[in-house]
Design an enzyme around this catalytic site. Structure first.
Site, short mmCIF file in Angstrom:
data_model
loop_
_atom_site.label_atom_id
_atom_site.label_comp_id
_atom_site.label_asym_id
_atom_site.label_seq_id
_atom_site.Cartn_x
_atom_site.Cartn_y
_atom_site.Cartn_z
N HIS A 97 -25.24 -48.08 -8.57
CA HIS A 97 -26.57 -47.74 -8.04
C HIS A 97 -26.49 -46.81 -6.85
O HIS A 97 -27.39 -46.01 -6.64
CB HIS A 97 -27.35 -49.02 -7.73
CG HIS A 97 -27.90 -49.64 -8.96
ND1 HIS A 97 -27.23 -50.60 -9.68
CD2 HIS A 97 -29.03 -49.35 -9.66
CE1 HIS A 97 -27.93 -50.90 -10.75
NE2 HIS A 97 -29.03 -50.17 -10.77
N ARG A 204 -37.85 -48.92 -9.36
CA ARG A 204 -36.92 -50.03 -9.07
C ARG A 204 -37.40 -50.70 -7.79
O ARG A 204 -37.48 -50.06 -6.74
CB ARG A 204 -35.50 -49.50 -8.87
CG ARG A 204 -34.84 -48.95 -10.15
CD ARG A 204 -33.45 -48.41 -9.80
NE ARG A 204 -32.63 -48.14 -10.96
CZ ARG A 204 -32.44 -46.94 -11.49
NH1 ARG A 204 -33.07 -45.89 -11.00
NH2 ARG A 204 -31.64 -46.78 -12.52
N ARG A 240 -40.81 -52.24 -12.22
CA ARG A 240 -39.90 -53.22 -12.79
C ARG A 240 -39.81 -54.42 -11.86
O ARG A 240 -39.74 -54.25 -10.65
CB ARG A 240 -38.53 -52.58 -12.98
CG ARG A 240 -37.53 -53.48 -13.67
CD ARG A 240 -36.27 -52.73 -14.00
NE ARG A 240 -35.49 -52.46 -12.81
CZ ARG A 240 -34.32 -51.81 -12.83
NH1 ARG A 240 -33.83 -51.37 -13.98
NH2 ARG A 240 -33.65 -51.60 -11.73
N GLU A 342 -31.45 -53.21 -22.56
CA GLU A 342 -30.20 -52.86 -21.89
C GLU A 342 -29.08 -53.87 -22.14
O GLU A 342 -27.92 -53.60 -21.88
CB GLU A 342 -30.42 -52.65 -20.39
CG GLU A 342 -31.14 -53.77 -19.67
CD GLU A 342 -31.44 -53.46 -18.21
OE1 GLU A 342 -30.91 -52.49 -17.65
OE2 GLU A 342 -32.21 -54.23 -17.60
N ASN A 365 -27.94 -47.09 -18.86
CA ASN A 365 -26.81 -47.35 -17.94
C ASN A 365 -26.18 -48.70 -18.25
O ASN A 365 -24.96 -48.82 -18.42
CB ASN A 365 -27.29 -47.38 -16.49
CG ASN A 365 -28.05 -46.14 -16.10
OD1 ASN A 365 -27.89 -45.10 -16.72
ND2 ASN A 365 -28.90 -46.24 -15.10
N ASP A 366 -27.02 -49.71 -18.32
CA ASP A 366 -26.48 -51.04 -18.61
C ASP A 366 -26.13 -51.19 -20.08
O ASP A 366 -25.17 -51.88 -20.42
CB ASP A 366 -27.47 -52.13 -18.18
CG ASP A 366 -27.34 -52.42 -16.70
OD1 ASP A 366 -26.20 -52.54 -16.23
OD2 ASP A 366 -28.37 -52.50 -16.01
N ARG A 376 -19.71 -51.01 -14.83
CA ARG A 376 -20.17 -49.67 -14.45
C ARG A 376 -19.78 -49.31 -13.02
O ARG A 376 -19.93 -48.17 -12.60
CB ARG A 376 -21.70 -49.55 -14.64
CG ARG A 376 -22.52 -50.39 -13.72
CD ARG A 376 -23.97 -50.48 -14.19
NE ARG A 376 -24.86 -49.59 -13.47
CZ ARG A 376 -26.19 -49.63 -13.58
NH1 ARG A 376 -26.76 -50.47 -14.41
NH2 ARG A 376 -26.93 -48.81 -12.90
C1 PEP Z 1 -30.35 -48.93 -16.74
O1 PEP Z 1 -29.66 -49.95 -16.78
O2 PEP Z 1 -30.16 -47.95 -17.50
C2 PEP Z 1 -31.44 -48.81 -15.78
C3 PEP Z 1 -32.30 -47.83 -15.86
O3 PEP Z 1 -31.53 -49.73 -14.79
P1 PEP Z 1 -30.50 -49.85 -13.57
O4 PEP Z 1 -29.68 -48.60 -13.51
O5 PEP Z 1 -31.32 -50.06 -12.34
O6 PEP Z 1 -29.69 -51.06 -13.93
MG MG Z 2 -30.23 -51.77 -15.80
#
Ligand code: PEP
Ligand code: MG
Length: 493
Positions: A97, A204, A240, A342, A365-366, A376
């Site tokens: 993040h 977020r 979210r 995700e 991403n997740d 990650r």
């Molecule tokens: C993701 O997981 O792709 C996402 C948009 O949320 P975050 O990066 O905050 O986990």
């Molecule tokens: Mg995520």
């Protein structure tokens, strides 16, 4: 040590002694590493002329590169942004993040710089290339010149992209895309409104929680959310619910876990603490009085029952807030409720989820992290984390097709949606809504305006037959180059 000044050389020698002591078998001898460090710091303090007990704290220089063992999202949120021109994190990776936040702030960052003692970088002039991950300490004239050239090229490209800012996001063969922004990671530096966007696809909510010493009150949250919803009342705004855990800890709510990314994160935590969830939902609803642009999105959904439970709580909060709305004579609209896709488990539950939600949003991403079983945030396995992995592409493609079949609106809000090659592939898969950081929006629009959807589909047909993410990347880059978007290839790395 050759080439380094006295303090740096000393630090390097001391650190090598520390490592040597730390690796000894005898516990007593291992402990002596601390003494070496202490002694080293004293000598070092003498050389550089400060007292060893005096913390080295001072006003950051006008153009500072923030360097830390592990740069965190909170560190970035707290740093005076006008002075921040670069970030180097010795640990961590490009998908953390903190890295996402750096991109959102438009600040180049190099994450995971193995085996480099921080002392080597302190007070040095540094050239940093956020695209390639190159860090050049005390550069010579030739390298400086090269960097000046790169900066100039980037500026020209950016001017070109900005010259088309008001034109619609439509491919050459008339496929219209909806472009949304991700916001919330840095409230001050990043604007959540973007005149060229169709709204906010992902807000977020974690950072406002992380920046405090305690949970924000309902009223504090109402004020924050209200300002955001009111800033562009005619555009959809997707908030979210709290997604702390993983690499987003709350100092005042410590969670100690062996595997935080597989642990108490997102909806799991808030369903176990409905009081936190209810306060946040009530705040969102109260902030939406007389507005109808609020959508609520649930993170880290693994099971259908979590959505049912969350919806039950949302309804409860709605009933409570409805009374207040009636008393005040203001309008309260039930927001649309959606889920993040995700966690791979949801790939097999889309029809069931479709019955109880209004929209899906893919967290690539997740999804990448969990499909590939690659943390990650771990620099050691960062090379394995790749959204161009055939399994990830196949999952994304399948979600697009199934959502289309189920007639559930779907957005992609992971970093892939703001990356040149990712955009082309997502268009080809059938996604029509992409959410990205505000810095990337015009670049993405420019890509869309320069491609044919059917050519993107041909590219996709080709890459799905490949086995290696690297081969996919080469094909995608070749496509971008032959389409005249080569200037973005560097930026997409
Ligand atoms: C993701 O997981 O792709 C996402 C948009 O949320 P975050 O990066 O905050 O986990
Ligand atoms: Mg995520």
């Amino acid at each position: 040590k050759k080439g380094w000044d006295a303090p740096t050389s000393l630090k390097m020698v001391i650190e090598s002694f520390i490592r040597q002591f730390q690796s000894m078998n005898d516990a007593y001898m291992r402990e002596r590493a601390v003494d070496i460090e202490d002694m080293g710091n004293r000598v070092l303090a003498n050389i550089i002329g400060i007292s060893a007990n005096e913390p080295i704290s001072r006003e950051p220089h006008e153009q500072t590169i923030l360097i830390a063992e592990e740069v965190t999202a909170v560190m970035l949120a707290e740093f005076p942004s006008e002075k921040l021109v670069g970030i180097i994190s010795i640990r961590g990776s490009n998908n953390s993040h903190a890295a996402i936040m750096a991109r959102a702030m438009g600040v180049p960052a190099v994450m995971g710089l193995d085996n480099v003692p921080i002392a080597m970088l302190r007070d040095k002039e540094i050239l940093l290339d956020g695209y390639t991950g190159d860090v050049i300490v005390s550069p010579n004239g030739t390298i400086r010149h090269e960097f000046d050239q790169l900066i100039l090229e980037e500026k020209l490209l950016s001017e070109r992209i900005h010259s088309e800012d008001t034109l619609p996001a439509v491919t050459k063969d008339n496929c219209t895309m909806s472009l949304l922004v991700n916001s919330g990671l840095s409230l001050e530096t990043e604007v959540s409104t973007n005149p060229y966007s169709d709204g906010v696809g992902l807000f977020r909510t974690e950072i406002p929680f992380m920046m405090r010493q305690r949970f924000p009150t309902e009223q504090e949250q109402v004020e924050l959310y209200k300002g955001l919803l009111e800033s562009e009342p005619n555009k959809q705004f997707t908030m979210r619910t709290l997604d702390v855990g993983g690499d987003k800890p709350l100092a005042y709510f410590p969670i100690v876990e062996e595997n935080p990314f597989l642990g108490w994160r997102g909806i799991r935590l808030t369903l176990d603490h409905p009081e936190i969830f209810l306060v946040q939902i009530r705040a969102m609803l109260r902030a939406s009085f007389d507005l109808d642009n609020l959508n609520i999105m649930l993170p880290m959904i693994t099971s259908v029952s979590e959505v049912s439970e969350a919806k039950r709580l949302i309804r409860q909060a709605f009933n409570e807030v409805e009374e207040e709305a009636e008393e005040k004579g203001v309008r309260l609209t039930m927001p649309k409720i959606g889920v993040m896709l995700e966690v791979p488990a949801v790939l097999y539950q889309l029809p069931q989820l479709a019955k109880i939600v209004d929209f899906f949003s893919v967290g690539s991403n997740d999804l990448t992290q969990y499909l590939l079983a690659v943390d990650r945030n771990n620099a050691r396995v960062a090379g394995l984390y790749d959204s161009y992995h055939p399994a990830v592409l196949s999952a994304l493609h399948s979600i697009a097709k199934t959502s289309g079949f189920l007639q559930v609106p779907v957005t992609v809000c992971g970093e892939l949606a703001g990356e040149p090659g990712g955009v082309v592939l997502l268009v080809a898969m059938g996604y029509r809504k992409l959410s990205m950081n505000t810095h990337n929006l015009l670049k993405v629009k420019w890509i869309i305006r320069n491609i044919y959807q059917n050519e993107a589909e041909q590219l996709l047909a080709k890459v799905v037959t490949l086995n290696n993410p690297g081969d996919v990347r080469s094909e995608v880059n070749l496509f971008l180059e032959t389409t005249g978007l080569g200037g973005l290839v560097r930026a997409g790395n």
